[in-house]
Design a protein around this motif. Sequence first.
Motif, PDB file in Angstrom:
ATOM      1  N   GLN A 165     -31.105 -27.883  17.278  1.00 27.07           N
ATOM      2  CA  GLN A 165     -31.515 -26.718  18.060  1.00 27.07           C
ATOM      3  C   GLN A 165     -32.468 -27.129  19.182  1.00 27.07           C
ATOM      4  O   GLN A 165     -32.356 -26.659  20.322  1.00 27.07           O
ATOM      5  CB  GLN A 165     -32.184 -25.682  17.149  1.00 27.07           C
ATOM      6  CG  GLN A 165     -31.220 -24.945  16.231  1.00 27.07           C
ATOM      7  CD  GLN A 165     -31.949 -24.018  15.273  1.00 27.07           C
ATOM      8  OE1 GLN A 165     -33.109 -24.238  14.940  1.00 27.07           O
ATOM      9  NE2 GLN A 165     -31.265 -22.991  14.811  1.00 27.07           N
ATOM     10  N   GLU A 191     -22.050 -24.387   7.725  1.00 30.50           N
ATOM     11  CA  GLU A 191     -21.607 -23.728   8.956  1.00 30.50           C
ATOM     12  C   GLU A 191     -22.525 -23.971  10.157  1.00 30.50           C
ATOM     13  O   GLU A 191     -22.037 -24.102  11.277  1.00 30.50           O
ATOM     14  CB  GLU A 191     -21.437 -22.230   8.710  1.00 30.50           C
ATOM     15  CG  GLU A 191     -20.293 -21.903   7.766  1.00 30.50           C
ATOM     16  CD  GLU A 191     -20.092 -20.413   7.616  1.00 30.50           C
ATOM     17  OE1 GLU A 191     -20.359 -19.670   8.582  1.00 30.50           O
ATOM     18  OE2 GLU A 191     -19.686 -19.980   6.531  1.00 30.50           O
ATOM     19  N   PRO A 192     -23.875 -24.015   9.978  1.00 33.69           N
ATOM     20  CA  PRO A 192     -24.715 -24.247  11.168  1.00 33.69           C
ATOM     21  C   PRO A 192     -24.402 -25.543  11.886  1.00 33.69           C
ATOM     22  O   PRO A 192     -24.574 -25.628  13.100  1.00 33.69           O
ATOM     23  CB  PRO A 192     -26.129 -24.231  10.584  1.00 33.69           C
ATOM     24  CG  PRO A 192     -26.038 -23.354   9.388  1.00 33.69           C
ATOM     25  CD  PRO A 192     -24.702 -23.646   8.804  1.00 33.69           C
ATOM     26  N   ALA A 195     -21.615 -24.672  14.122  1.00 32.49           N
ATOM     27  CA  ALA A 195     -22.077 -23.802  15.212  1.00 32.49           C
ATOM     28  C   ALA A 195     -22.796 -24.609  16.285  1.00 32.49           C
ATOM     29  O   ALA A 195     -22.580 -24.412  17.492  1.00 32.49           O
ATOM     30  CB  ALA A 195     -22.991 -22.720  14.648  1.00 32.49           C
ATOM     31  N   GLU A 232     -22.318 -15.140  11.925  1.00 28.20           N
ATOM     32  CA  GLU A 232     -22.919 -15.878  13.038  1.00 28.20           C
ATOM     33  C   GLU A 232     -21.898 -16.812  13.696  1.00 28.20           C
ATOM     34  O   GLU A 232     -21.798 -16.885  14.922  1.00 28.20           O
ATOM     35  CB  GLU A 232     -24.120 -16.674  12.533  1.00 28.20           C
ATOM     36  CG  GLU A 232     -24.965 -17.273  13.640  1.00 28.20           C
ATOM     37  CD  GLU A 232     -26.255 -17.871  13.118  1.00 28.20           C
ATOM     38  OE1 GLU A 232     -26.819 -18.724  13.812  1.00 28.20           O
ATOM     39  OE2 GLU A 232     -26.692 -17.490  12.015  1.00 28.20           O
ATOM     40  N   ALA A 235     -19.280 -14.727  15.552  1.00 31.76           N
ATOM     41  CA  ALA A 235     -19.796 -14.230  16.830  1.00 31.76           C
ATOM     42  C   ALA A 235     -19.833 -15.343  17.873  1.00 31.76           C
ATOM     43  O   ALA A 235     -19.531 -15.124  19.055  1.00 31.76           O
ATOM     44  CB  ALA A 235     -21.187 -13.630  16.630  1.00 31.76           C
ATOM     45  N   LEU A 236     -20.195 -16.552  17.441  1.00 31.83           N
ATOM     46  CA  LEU A 236     -20.228 -17.682  18.360  1.00 31.83           C
ATOM     47  C   LEU A 236     -18.818 -18.001  18.861  1.00 31.83           C
ATOM     48  O   LEU A 236     -18.620 -18.313  20.046  1.00 31.83           O
ATOM     49  CB  LEU A 236     -20.827 -18.896  17.666  1.00 31.83           C
ATOM     50  CG  LEU A 236     -20.921 -20.176  18.502  1.00 31.83           C
ATOM     51  CD1 LEU A 236     -21.779 -19.964  19.738  1.00 31.83           C
ATOM     52  CD2 LEU A 236     -21.477 -21.324  17.661  1.00 31.83           C
ATOM     53  N   PRO A 248     -30.192 -19.908  22.841  1.00 37.16           N
ATOM     54  CA  PRO A 248     -30.954 -19.788  21.600  1.00 37.16           C
ATOM     55  C   PRO A 248     -32.440 -19.664  21.888  1.00 37.16           C
ATOM     56  O   PRO A 248     -32.974 -20.351  22.759  1.00 37.16           O
ATOM     57  CB  PRO A 248     -30.643 -21.088  20.849  1.00 37.16           C
ATOM     58  CG  PRO A 248     -30.201 -22.044  21.905  1.00 37.16           C
ATOM     59  CD  PRO A 248     -29.541 -21.224  22.970  1.00 37.16           C
ATOM     60  N   SER A 252     -35.841 -20.287  16.722  1.00 36.80           N
ATOM     61  CA  SER A 252     -34.898 -19.478  15.956  1.00 36.80           C
ATOM     62  C   SER A 252     -34.541 -20.226  14.691  1.00 36.80           C
ATOM     63  O   SER A 252     -34.456 -21.441  14.666  1.00 36.80           O
ATOM     64  CB  SER A 252     -33.624 -19.218  16.777  1.00 36.80           C
ATOM     65  OG  SER A 252     -33.002 -20.432  17.120  1.00 36.80           O
ATOM     66  N   THR A 254     -31.886 -20.846  11.640  1.00 37.07           N
ATOM     67  CA  THR A 254     -30.509 -20.694  11.222  1.00 37.07           C
ATOM     68  C   THR A 254     -30.411 -20.991   9.740  1.00 37.07           C
ATOM     69  O   THR A 254     -30.765 -22.089   9.303  1.00 37.07           O
ATOM     70  CB  THR A 254     -29.595 -21.663  11.992  1.00 37.07           C
ATOM     71  OG1 THR A 254     -29.737 -21.410  13.382  1.00 37.07           O
ATOM     72  CG2 THR A 254     -28.147 -21.478  11.583  1.00 37.07           C
ATOM     73  N   ARG A 257     -25.726 -22.176   5.298  1.00 35.94           N
ATOM     74  CA  ARG A 257     -24.803 -21.531   4.370  1.00 35.94           C
ATOM     75  C   ARG A 257     -23.969 -22.601   3.682  1.00 35.94           C
ATOM     76  O   ARG A 257     -23.149 -23.254   4.293  1.00 35.94           O
ATOM     77  CB  ARG A 257     -23.903 -20.562   5.150  1.00 35.94           C
ATOM     78  CG  ARG A 257     -22.948 -19.723   4.293  1.00 35.94           C
ATOM     79  CD  ARG A 257     -22.258 -18.717   5.199  1.00 35.94           C
ATOM     80  NE  ARG A 257     -21.369 -17.844   4.462  1.00 35.94           N
ATOM     81  CZ  ARG A 257     -20.049 -17.929   4.496  1.00 35.94           C
ATOM     82  NH1 ARG A 257     -19.476 -18.868   5.223  1.00 35.94           N
ATOM     83  NH2 ARG A 257     -19.297 -17.088   3.820  1.00 35.94           N
TER      84      ARG A 257
END
Length: 515
Positions: A165, A191-192, A195, A232, A235-236, A248, A252, A254, A257
């Motif tokens: 990030q 998942e992050p 992303a 999330e 949406a991305l 971002p 933030s 995240t 998951r």
Amino acid sequence: MLGEMELRSAGQSLEVGTPRQQAVLAALVVDARRPVAIETLINRVWDHTPPADPRAVLYSHLSRIRRLLTQAATLADGTAVRIERRHAGYVLDVDPDLADLHRFRRLAGQGSDRWLGDDARAAALAEALLLWRGSPLAGLPGEWAAQVRDSWHQRRLDAVVQWAQIELRLGRPTAVINTLPDLAAEYPLVEPFEALLMRALHATGRGAEALDRYAAVRQRLADKLGTDPGPELRALHQAVLHGELPTPSRDSVTAVRTVTPPTPQPHPAVSTSAVAQYGPGPAPAPADGDELPTMSGLPTMSGRVNAVATGTPPRRVRLRLPLRRTMLAALVVVVLPAAIGSVHTFQRDKCNGSPSISPSIERAQVLFSTAQKFDQDGRPKDAQATIVDAVRLYDELINLNPDQNAPPLAPAVIQALGRAGVDFSVSEAILRTWLVNPLYTPYPAISQMLLLRGWQLEAPVYLDVIVSNYEHTPGITSPRNVADVRVDVLKAAVLEGSNTRYGTQAKDFEHLLKP
């Protein structure tokens, strides 16, 4: 320890011994410079199947480890690291920063410090991630080693997400693209990672590859878990399709998951050393005088779902609130009759077998919610009296069955701590796992004491730093019950945490409190 157990001295790797001997050394290193009780060592090394004479076998392992440490000191022409016997247990007297596990924790803590610049945070996190050589305590058997592995894998995931990030914020997507694919392959259900990779690919004009990654992870989740990507990531995906990726925000968080929730390690905390400034003495008695969190989306913890039956009734929840007030009178009518009876845990719904929230958990939530309302209405004494009752009921519930009773209450505890001026530098998802495990972490006990004292801090102090400062105070045992928390040491831990965060040199704890 972030890989197979290895002891290095003067550039040479020494033979650490059998897996059991490695487990004894690991059990001491995890709590470097803190006493570890003999019973705790036996449990960590042998779980529920100790040898016939576990103490004799343990002493034998300790003797061999002492010889190994002497050999290491001889190679380096230095002083041997000592294993000392104290009344509270055995202590490995070694600088924690000489162990990669503790060094990782310190560096990750710097990476989470929002008062540092992004460049410094990214560098600290990158250095922390380079320490990993494989799965922590690889090859060591037992439940405790597995718990340490799970917890530190989770810490690694959070550090990777934070690092990526920050790199994206700094406009360095290439670094993310060069690093994350290997980690995403190692953790295919996180998942992050996907992303962040999609963001990095899109930032370098490789939008088609970003869409390909989404298609691949969607198929992988369907095959492995029978589920779709989270909201999330979905949406991305839509944002990439339309070329409208939001920037971002700074700091933030995240949530990572994964397939199963992480298991906390014995003493998680951001590493910040502290020396208590207050002299020893008995803890003073607690002083007497949130919006109700929703129950959807809370992380589930593995464990029993059966109700716990007790032969003796629990302590009563004493409501010391002014009965003349209409709202409190209504609360007492609802809460008090049930509080006198037995405290129950989760129970199965007779129709469909799904877990339902017990009345006791609902009572605790009502108390936390009412305290928040009083706080908002400018009634601090009523708010504090209600918090005391809420915390005591929370303590009863997690003592009966932490696996089932603590997760629904953790968000309310976090909100109450926030109103008291207690912040945290890790993700809320991680903090929740620490607050629901009184057996393995001191977070429930220390959090309860912070709320029972009724302190309102003028400037926020990190909870994980407070816990670390408390645990690293010489001669202090990590508390597992609120009655074991030393208030003088806790004050010193808060004071040191405030000075570290804000670069101050305050010496009086009272100066940290709101007037």
